[in-house]
Write an enzyme that holds these catalytic residues in place. Structure first.
Site, PDB file in Angstrom:
ATOM      1  N   SER A 143      70.176  33.610  54.020  1.00 28.03           N
ATOM      2  CA  SER A 143      71.373  33.660  54.868  1.00 28.03           C
ATOM      3  C   SER A 143      70.999  34.419  56.130  1.00 28.03           C
ATOM      4  O   SER A 143      69.995  35.153  56.144  1.00 28.03           O
ATOM      5  CB  SER A 143      72.476  34.414  54.112  1.00 28.03           C
ATOM      6  OG  SER A 143      73.546  34.749  54.962  1.00 28.03           O
ATOM      7  N   TYR A 156      75.091  41.369  48.358  1.00 29.34           N
ATOM      8  CA  TYR A 156      74.819  40.042  48.915  1.00 29.34           C
ATOM      9  C   TYR A 156      73.733  40.136  49.987  1.00 29.34           C
ATOM     10  O   TYR A 156      72.720  39.431  49.940  1.00 29.34           O
ATOM     11  CB  TYR A 156      76.106  39.444  49.506  1.00 29.34           C
ATOM     12  CG  TYR A 156      75.932  38.022  49.995  1.00 29.34           C
ATOM     13  CD1 TYR A 156      76.008  36.950  49.118  1.00 29.34           C
ATOM     14  CD2 TYR A 156      75.663  37.743  51.335  1.00 29.34           C
ATOM     15  CE1 TYR A 156      75.822  35.647  49.553  1.00 29.34           C
ATOM     16  CE2 TYR A 156      75.477  36.448  51.783  1.00 29.34           C
ATOM     17  CZ  TYR A 156      75.569  35.407  50.889  1.00 29.34           C
ATOM     18  OH  TYR A 156      75.374  34.104  51.322  1.00 29.34           O
ATOM     19  N   LYS A 160      69.780  38.816  49.962  1.00 26.48           N
ATOM     20  CA  LYS A 160      69.294  37.826  50.931  1.00 26.48           C
ATOM     21  C   LYS A 160      68.106  38.365  51.729  1.00 26.48           C
ATOM     22  O   LYS A 160      67.201  37.610  52.092  1.00 26.48           O
ATOM     23  CB  LYS A 160      70.436  37.377  51.849  1.00 26.48           C
ATOM     24  CG  LYS A 160      71.588  36.683  51.116  1.00 26.48           C
ATOM     25  CD  LYS A 160      71.126  35.454  50.327  1.00 26.48           C
ATOM     26  CE  LYS A 160      72.276  34.671  49.721  1.00 26.48           C
ATOM     27  NZ  LYS A 160      71.815  33.497  48.964  1.00 26.48           N
TER      28      LYS A 160
HETATM   29  N1  NAD Z   1      78.794  29.361  52.826  1.00 23.43           N
HETATM   30  C1  NAD Z   1      78.187  30.165  53.658  1.00 23.43           C
HETATM   31  O1  NAD Z   1      78.741  30.571  54.694  1.00 23.43           O
HETATM   32  C2  NAD Z   1      76.770  30.592  53.378  1.00 23.43           C
HETATM   33  C3  NAD Z   1      76.043  31.204  54.415  1.00 23.43           C
HETATM   34  C4  NAD Z   1      74.741  31.604  54.164  1.00 23.43           C
HETATM   35  C5  NAD Z   1      74.164  31.371  52.931  1.00 23.43           C
HETATM   36  N2  NAD Z   1      74.898  30.769  51.959  1.00 23.43           N
HETATM   37  C6  NAD Z   1      74.247  30.561  50.657  1.00 23.43           C
HETATM   38  O2  NAD Z   1      74.283  29.181  50.333  1.00 23.43           O
HETATM   39  C7  NAD Z   1      74.101  29.044  48.920  1.00 23.43           C
HETATM   40  C8  NAD Z   1      75.074  28.037  48.376  1.00 23.43           C
HETATM   41  O3  NAD Z   1      76.390  28.572  48.442  1.00 23.43           O
HETATM   42  P1  NAD Z   1      77.637  27.762  49.028  1.00 23.43           P
HETATM   43  O4  NAD Z   1      78.028  28.435  50.272  1.00 23.43           O
HETATM   44  O5  NAD Z   1      77.363  26.309  49.014  1.00 23.43           O
HETATM   45  O6  NAD Z   1      78.764  28.172  47.953  1.00 23.43           O
HETATM   46  P2  NAD Z   1      79.501  27.333  46.806  1.00 23.43           P
HETATM   47  O7  NAD Z   1      80.276  28.343  46.037  1.00 23.43           O
HETATM   48  O8  NAD Z   1      80.235  26.192  47.396  1.00 23.43           O
HETATM   49  O9  NAD Z   1      78.291  26.778  45.941  1.00 23.43           O
HETATM   50  C9  NAD Z   1      77.516  27.636  45.132  1.00 23.43           C
HETATM   51  C10 NAD Z   1      77.163  26.924  43.834  1.00 23.43           C
HETATM   52  O10 NAD Z   1      76.360  27.806  43.043  1.00 23.43           O
HETATM   53  C11 NAD Z   1      76.800  27.688  41.694  1.00 23.43           C
HETATM   54  N3  NAD Z   1      76.445  28.882  40.916  1.00 23.43           N
HETATM   55  C12 NAD Z   1      77.019  30.114  40.945  1.00 23.43           C
HETATM   56  N4  NAD Z   1      76.431  30.919  40.041  1.00 23.43           N
HETATM   57  C13 NAD Z   1      75.447  30.184  39.448  1.00 23.43           C
HETATM   58  C14 NAD Z   1      74.489  30.475  38.434  1.00 23.43           C
HETATM   59  N5  NAD Z   1      74.427  31.672  37.849  1.00 23.43           N
HETATM   60  N6  NAD Z   1      73.632  29.493  38.082  1.00 23.43           N
HETATM   61  C15 NAD Z   1      73.693  28.263  38.647  1.00 23.43           C
HETATM   62  N7  NAD Z   1      74.604  27.937  39.598  1.00 23.43           N
HETATM   63  C16 NAD Z   1      75.459  28.894  39.993  1.00 23.43           C
HETATM   64  C17 NAD Z   1      78.299  27.496  41.803  1.00 23.43           C
HETATM   65  O11 NAD Z   1      78.853  26.940  40.622  1.00 23.43           O
HETATM   66  C18 NAD Z   1      78.384  26.563  43.011  1.00 23.43           C
HETATM   67  O12 NAD Z   1      78.346  25.218  42.611  1.00 23.43           O
HETATM   68  C19 NAD Z   1      74.244  30.446  48.341  1.00 23.43           C
HETATM   69  O13 NAD Z   1      72.973  30.979  48.047  1.00 23.43           O
HETATM   70  C20 NAD Z   1      74.888  31.223  49.462  1.00 23.43           C
HETATM   71  O14 NAD Z   1      74.620  32.595  49.398  1.00 23.43           O
HETATM   72  C21 NAD Z   1      76.165  30.368  52.145  1.00 23.43           C
END
Ligand code: NAD
Length: 278
Positions: A143, A156, A160
Site C-alpha cells: 500500500s 496496518y 505494509k
Molecule cells: N482498498 C484500498 O484502498 C487499498 C489500498 C492499498 C492497499 N490495499 C490492499 O489491497 C488488498 C486487498 O484488499 P481490498 O482493498 O481489495 O479489500 P477487500 O476487503 O475488498 O478484499 C480483501 C479480501 O481478502 C479476504 N481476506 C481477509 N482475510 C483473509 C484471510 N485471513 N485469508 C484469506 N483471505 C482473506 C477477504 O475475504 C476479501 O475477499 C489488501 O492487502 C489491502 O491492504 C487496499
C-alpha cells in the site's frame, strides 16, 4: 513474464475488491485462475462472476494467516491446473484505532493476515515455481501506507512497510532465477477493506467498534469515505498485469501521492546530511 496466456495465477483475497479484479484481468489475459479466500459465500459468488472471462476460474478456501491452509490451497491449485506461475499475495485486512485504543488482538490479526499471509504465500509457492522452471512472478500487495506514515501508528501501516521490504529483498534474490517480483502500492481503492471485520476469526476476539469521537474512530470514518470514492479496482489490476509483463518492482496507482513520498525521503536525506556534517 511476457506471455501470460495458458499460464496459471493464484490470488489470495480473490473474492473481493482488488483480488477479484486481478482474477478477472488474469482470466481475460487467457490465464487459468485460482481465487483463494477466507469468505466462502463471497468466494463462490466471485468465481461465478468470472465464468466465461477466461479458460478456467476456480476457488479454494484459504486462511492466509494459517501456513497449513495456504499449503492445502496450493495443492488444490496444482491438482486443478498443474503448475502455478503467478502468485498474488493480496489478502489484507485493516483495523481501526490508534496508539491509545488499538488492542493487541487487533495488532496480531492484522500482522497475521497482512504480513505472515504474504510470507506463507512466498514460502509455499517459491519452491514450486523454482522447480517447474517455466518462470513466474510474485505480486505482494502492500500500500502507499507501506511507504509513507500518513495513517499514523497502526498495525496496518507497519504490516505494509514490512511487505515493501520483503518484496524488495525477494526481488534481488529472485532476479538471477528469472522469477519476477512486484510490490503493489495503491492509494485509496473502492473495495470492502473498511468492512474487514466481516472476516475476523473468533480467535482474535470480537471486532471492536471504534468510538467515532476518538481520534482513531474519526480517522477510520475519514478513510472509509476516501475508499468509497477511491480508484476502480479494475484500474489497479490493469497496472499489475503491465508490471508483470514488464517485470517492474514497484507498482503505483496514485501518482498524486508523490509529494508525500518526497517529503519522507527528504527528511531522511536531511538527517543523513546532518550526520555527514558532524
Ligand atoms: N482498498 C484500498 O484502498 C487499498 C489500498 C492499498 C492497499 N490495499 C490492499 O489491497 C488488498 C486487498 O484488499 P481490498 O482493498 O481489495 O479489500 P477487500 O476487503 O475488498 O478484499 C480483501 C479480501 O481478502 C479476504 N481476506 C481477509 N482475510 C483473509 C484471510 N485471513 N485469508 C484469506 N483471505 C482473506 C477477504 O475475504 C476479501 O475477499 C489488501 O492487502 C489491502 O491492504 C487496499
Amino acid at each position: 513474464m511476457r506471455e501470460l496466456a495458458g499460464k496459471t495465477a493464484f490470488v489470495t483475497g480473490g473474492a473481493s475488491g482488488i483480488g477479484l479484479a486481478l482474477g478477472r484481468a488474469f482470466a481475460e489475459a487467457g490465464m487459468n485462475v485460482m481465487l483463494a479466500d477466507i469468505e466462502a459465500d463471497a468466494l463462490a459468488a466471485g468465481v461465478a462472476s468470472l465464468r466465461g472471462f477466461g479458460p478456467d476460474v476456480r476457488g479454494v478456501a484459504c486462511d492466509v494467516a494459517d501456513a497449513g491452509s495456504v499449503e492445502r490451497a496450493a495443492e488444490a491449485s496444482y491438482q486443478a491446473f498443474g503448475y502455478v506461475h503467478v502468485v498474488c499475495n493480496n489478502a489484507g485486512v485493516a483495523a481501526a484505532g490508534g496508539i491509545d485504543d488499538i488492542s493487541l488482538d487487533n495488532w496480531r490479526w492484522v500482522l497475521d493476515v497482512n504480513l505472515m499471509g504474504v510470507l506463507h504465500g512466498i514460502k509455499t509457492f517459491l519452491p514450486h515455481i523454482r522447480a517447474h522452471g517455466e518462470g513466474g512472478h510474485i505480486v505482494n500487495t502492500a500500500s502507499m501506507a507501506g511507504l509513507v506514515s500518513g495513517l499514523g501508528f497502526s498495525p496496518y501501516a507497519a504490516s505494509k512497510f514490512a511487505v515493501v521490504n520483503m518484496s524488495e529483498a525477494l526481488a534481488v534474490r529472485l532476479a538471477p532465477l528469472g522469477i519476477g517480483v512486484s510490490v503493489l502500492c495503491p492509494g485509496f481503492v473502492r473495495t470492502r477493506i473498511s468492512d474487514s471485520g466481516r472476516n475476523r476469526p473468533q480467535r482474535y476476539g470480537p471486532a471492536p467498534v471504534p468510538d467515532p469521537a476518538s481520534p482513531g474512530g474519526a480517522l477510520a470514518a475519514q478513510i472509509a469515505e476516501l475508499i468509497r470514492s477511491g480508484l476502480d479496482p479494475a484500474d489497479v489490476a490493469a497496472r499489475v498485469l503491465a508490471a508483470i509483463r514488464e517485470d517492474e518492482l514497484y507498482v503505483f496507482t496514485h501518482p498524486q501521492m508523490r509529494a508525500e513520498l518526497e517529503a519522507r525521503f527528504a527528511a531522511i536525506l536531511a538527517a543523513m546530511d546532518k550526520a555527514a556534517a558532524r
